[in-house]
Enzyme design. Structure first.
Site, PDB file in Angstrom:
ATOM      1  CD  GLN A 131      28.440  46.686  30.309  1.00  0.00           C
ATOM      2  OE1 GLN A 131      27.342  46.265  29.957  1.00  0.00           O
ATOM      3  NE2 GLN A 131      29.491  45.898  30.376  1.00  0.00           N
ATOM      4  N   GLY A 132      28.631  51.846  30.632  1.00  0.00           N
ATOM      5  CA  GLY A 132      28.761  52.782  29.525  1.00  0.00           C
ATOM      6  C   GLY A 132      29.675  52.260  28.436  1.00  0.00           C
ATOM      7  CE1 TYR A 133      32.315  48.610  29.524  1.00  0.00           C
ATOM      8  CE2 TYR A 133      32.115  46.578  28.277  1.00  0.00           C
ATOM      9  CZ  TYR A 133      32.653  47.282  29.328  1.00  0.00           C
ATOM     10  OH  TYR A 133      33.530  46.655  30.174  1.00  0.00           O
ATOM     11  CB  SER A 134      26.450  50.150  23.238  1.00  0.00           C
ATOM     12  OG  SER A 134      26.672  48.767  23.299  1.00  0.00           O
ATOM     13  CB  SER A 166      20.718  47.879  31.259  1.00  0.00           C
ATOM     14  OG  SER A 166      20.639  47.212  30.025  1.00  0.00           O
ATOM     15  CD  GLU A 249      27.486  41.325  29.967  1.00  0.00           C
ATOM     16  OE1 GLU A 249      26.409  41.934  29.894  1.00  0.00           O
ATOM     17  OE2 GLU A 249      28.449  41.546  29.204  1.00  0.00           O
ATOM     18  CB  SER A 372      25.198  41.577  16.998  1.00  0.00           C
ATOM     19  OG  SER A 372      26.361  41.622  16.182  1.00  0.00           O
ATOM     20  CG  ASN A 373      23.501  35.760  17.333  1.00  0.00           C
ATOM     21  OD1 ASN A 373      23.670  36.018  18.527  1.00  0.00           O
ATOM     22  ND2 ASN A 373      22.598  34.876  16.926  1.00  0.00           N
ATOM     23  CD  GLU A 374      24.476  39.364  12.845  1.00  0.00           C
ATOM     24  OE1 GLU A 374      23.432  38.942  12.325  1.00  0.00           O
ATOM     25  OE2 GLU A 374      24.513  39.878  13.987  1.00  0.00           O
TER      26      GLU A 374
END
Length: 393
Positions: A131-134, A166, A249, A372-374
């Site tokens: 997966q090429g996201y971040s 990943s 997901e 992230s949680n934020e």
């Protein structure tokens, strides 16, 4: 959701249990419990062979429609399979990104040609995906991606960098979110491209983690190419497609994840009983809260899976799910260290972690990756509750 299993459902459960017991033997007998977060390096080729064995016997793509190569199983029977798979301590799957994320995305948004090209290879586990996201400057803020792709007439030319990818070092293909409209900003002008990994324009560099393993990678695209037809949805419509993938997901496989969480919690409780930590009232309280939290994870997952997006809050439900399970799992890692006591600080040479140390270290990442949680709290505040947007530069 009504979880009253019919006689047919219970018969299906027995079939799954019996099949796993029979086939997790001989060549596959040593795979039980291998793989998973922080341990993807374990017996990778053997687990790949196991995944292909599952495909040969019709145990992949359980929820996909039959016309796309799936089993078309009901939600209830998919839950049964994932529960029994986890209870059998079967090895972690290597085809999750293709089967659980890209496959449903192609079924929803892909062309007939894209489905015909890629879906059979996913169900047979003949091609692996990442997966090429971040990106370094666009982690949880996916709309800030800077990777660019230009259609030069012969195909898309991609330049940029992705990170925390990943299993990129094992993957044959990557679904990449790239900016394809010059001068566009944020959510506009993004496209969802299918890019072959095994070409000169792609460089993969593993990232060593706290666990000492390297399933995450940074990926550099330097003039990498893909065919003009391998954009999913319309060019510039990538944000909608990417968000749909994130929704998939948070899908059915989370049920099996919770069974694995229960096994981890049981291991922590067993250690507390052996070393006497269970007599500490604070430990007792934390264990009780962990059990209650795990029950809440299951109930929320079932409610989300059972309803339509409108009924369950759509992206809001997905954000709640990620926020809750990630925080719970991180707390379990902290509880494991509290139960282990001073021995948790000791690591064997050469850097050999025990299961609970690995649990603690890897779960530090749970509240960061995948949004992230934020970021999840911002999504809930701004897009679900309608609160004022956070100040941005």
């Amino acid at each position: 959701m009504d979880l009253t299993y019919s006689a047919e459902d219970e018969s299906f459960r027995r079939d799954v249990r019996d099949w796993l017991e029979t086939h997790l033997s001989d060549d596959f007998a040593g795979l039980r419990g291998l793989g998973g977060p922080g341990r993807e390096h374990e017996a990778f080729e053997e687990r790949l062979a196991w995944d292909r064995h599952l495909g040969e016997h019709g145990w992949t793509a359980l929820g996909w429609p039959p016309e796309h190569g799936g089993r078309g199983l009901s939600l209830l029977r998919q839950i049964v399979f994932h529960e029994e798979y986890a209870r059998a301590d079967a090895p972690a799957r290597v085809n999750h990104l293709g089967e659980e994320l890209l496959g449903p995305t192609l079924i929803a948004f892909g062309t007939d040609a894209q489905r015909e090209r890629f879906l059979p290879k996913i169900t047979a586990v003949e091609e692996l995906w990442c997966q090429g996201y971040s990106e370094p400057n666009a982690g949880s803020d996916l709309a800030a991606v800077a990777t660019r792709a230009v259609n030069d007439g012969d195909g898309w030319v991609i330049d940029g960098q992705k990170i925390w990818t990943s299993l990129a070092h094992q993957a044959d293909w990557c679904f990449v979110v790239a900016r394809t409209t010059p001068g566009s900003r944020r959510h506009d002008g993004l496209s969802y491209l299918l890019v072959p990994m095994r070409q000169d324009g792609v460089t993969v560099r593993p990232i060593t983690q706290l666990t000492g393993t390297s399933e995450f990678n940074e990926v550099f695209f330097d003039g990498a190419r893909t065919e003009p037809s391998l954009v999913v949805g319309e060019p510039g419509d990538g944000w909608k497609v990417a968000m749909a993938t994130l929704g998939f997901e948070r899908g059915i496989s989370t049920i099996g994840q919770q069974v694995a969480f229960a096994r981890e919690l049981a291991a922590v409780v067993a250690l507390a009983r052996r070393n006497g930590a269970i007599d500490d009232p604070v430990i007792q309280d934390r264990i009780a809260h962990a059990h209650m939290g795990l029950d809440l994870l299951r109930l929320h997952a079932l409610r989300t899976l059972a309803g339509s997006p409108g009924e369950t809050g759509g992206i809001g439900a997905a954000s709640v799910a990620k926020l809750v399970w990630a925080t719970w799992h991180r707390s379990l890692g902290e509880l494991a260290m509290q139960v282990a006591g001073a021995s948790a600080l000791v690591v064997a040479e050469p850097y050999e972690l025990d299961d609970l140390q690995r649990l603690f270290l890897y779960t530090r990442a749970d509240t960061i990756y995948g949004g992230s949680n934020e970021i999840q709290r911002n999504i809930l505040a701004e897009r679900v509750l309608g609160l004022p947007r956070e100040a941005r530069p």
